[in-house]
Design a protein around this motif. Sequence first.
Motif, PDB file in Angstrom:
ATOM      1  N   GLU A 112       0.965  -1.174  -0.051  1.00  0.00           N
ATOM      2  CA  GLU A 112      -0.039  -0.147  -0.072  1.00  0.00           C
ATOM      3  C   GLU A 112       0.924   1.366   0.006  1.00  0.00           C
ATOM      4  O   GLU A 112       0.555   2.065  -0.840  1.00  0.00           O
ATOM      5  CB  GLU A 112      -0.769   0.209   1.196  1.00  0.00           C
ATOM      6  N   HIS A 113       1.874   1.349   0.931  1.00  0.00           N
ATOM      7  CA  HIS A 113       2.872   2.297   0.846  1.00  0.00           C
ATOM      8  C   HIS A 113       3.467   2.685  -0.401  1.00  0.00           C
ATOM      9  O   HIS A 113       3.784   3.831  -1.083  1.00  0.00           O
ATOM     10  CB  HIS A 113       3.781   2.139   1.889  1.00  0.00           C
ATOM     11  N   ALA A 114       3.964   1.559  -1.086  1.00  0.00           N
ATOM     12  CA  ALA A 114       4.573   1.608  -2.455  1.00  0.00           C
ATOM     13  C   ALA A 114       3.463   2.228  -3.364  1.00  0.00           C
ATOM     14  O   ALA A 114       4.046   3.209  -4.301  1.00  0.00           O
ATOM     15  CB  ALA A 114       4.901   0.253  -2.851  1.00  0.00           C
ATOM     16  N   ARG A 115       2.361   1.776  -3.376  1.00  0.00           N
ATOM     17  CA  ARG A 115       1.433   2.398  -4.136  1.00  0.00           C
ATOM     18  C   ARG A 115       1.207   3.813  -4.258  1.00  0.00           C
ATOM     19  O   ARG A 115       0.836   4.424  -5.158  1.00  0.00           O
ATOM     20  CB  ARG A 115      -0.146   1.483  -4.459  1.00  0.00           C
ATOM     21  N   VAL A 116       1.023   4.216  -2.853  1.00  0.00           N
ATOM     22  CA  VAL A 116       0.657   5.831  -2.704  1.00  0.00           C
ATOM     23  C   VAL A 116       1.829   6.320  -3.038  1.00  0.00           C
ATOM     24  O   VAL A 116       1.684   7.696  -3.503  1.00  0.00           O
ATOM     25  CB  VAL A 116       0.515   5.737  -1.036  1.00  0.00           C
ATOM     26  N   THR A 117       3.173   6.030  -2.624  1.00  0.00           N
ATOM     27  CA  THR A 117       4.280   6.686  -3.157  1.00  0.00           C
ATOM     28  C   THR A 117       4.369   6.959  -4.541  1.00  0.00           C
ATOM     29  O   THR A 117       4.767   7.896  -5.122  1.00  0.00           O
ATOM     30  CB  THR A 117       5.394   6.219  -2.468  1.00  0.00           C
ATOM     31  N   SER A 118       4.172   6.035  -5.355  1.00  0.00           N
ATOM     32  CA  SER A 118       4.257   5.882  -6.787  1.00  0.00           C
ATOM     33  C   SER A 118       2.954   6.969  -7.448  1.00  0.00           C
ATOM     34  O   SER A 118       3.304   7.640  -7.989  1.00  0.00           O
ATOM     35  CB  SER A 118       3.789   4.536  -7.266  1.00  0.00           C
ATOM     36  N   LEU A 119       2.021   6.913  -6.560  1.00  0.00           N
ATOM     37  CA  LEU A 119       0.837   7.852  -7.206  1.00  0.00           C
ATOM     38  C   LEU A 119       1.302   9.323  -6.843  1.00  0.00           C
ATOM     39  O   LEU A 119       1.330  10.295  -7.626  1.00  0.00           O
ATOM     40  CB  LEU A 119      -0.571   7.817  -6.430  1.00  0.00           C
TER      41      LEU A 119
END
Length: 186
Positions: free
Chosen positions: A20-27
Amino acid sequence: MSGSSSSEARAYTFDWRADEHARVTSLLVREQFGSGVRRAMKWGVVVVLVSGAIVAVATALSAGLAEAMPLGALVIAVAALVLAFGRLAGWIQAWQLKRHDPNVAHPITHSLDESGYHVSSRTTDVDLKWDGLHKVRETPDLFMVYYSSRLAYYLPKRALPNPEEVAELRAWVRAQLPPEVAYVEH
């Protein structure tokens, strides 16, 4: 856990997850490169890569494939890194956070009340006032609460007990936001 009336606090506790953290950072990274100087930088890199590809093809046609191979390989490698940058940045940051922030090993609680949005972890408490927010973004699997144009806390929808609570929270948050704070869906 959650409160149901508008005057009560709503609290949601969840365990941190690297994906989840990776997806948020990517966004967040994609958003940063979507406007302003960073967008110009992104397109500058695209122009350099396309120019490199054209030179590699021209070299292959005029001097032969062997002479064009080093430049072609370099263009392909750089293009692959550029394309993967957003996802890689997210995973690298999640990995670093997991290694260096002891809070991610413990439950995190996000609570919302009429005064604002609050985040509590083992060693930190953060209070954000509704009128101090930049925006709130809802994606299919989480709510993102931006406290600046580039930084946000996120509440995964998996922390909410049921789909009805998601709809209730969406309506409640929208009612709390001042007119100048945007609520963006997907």
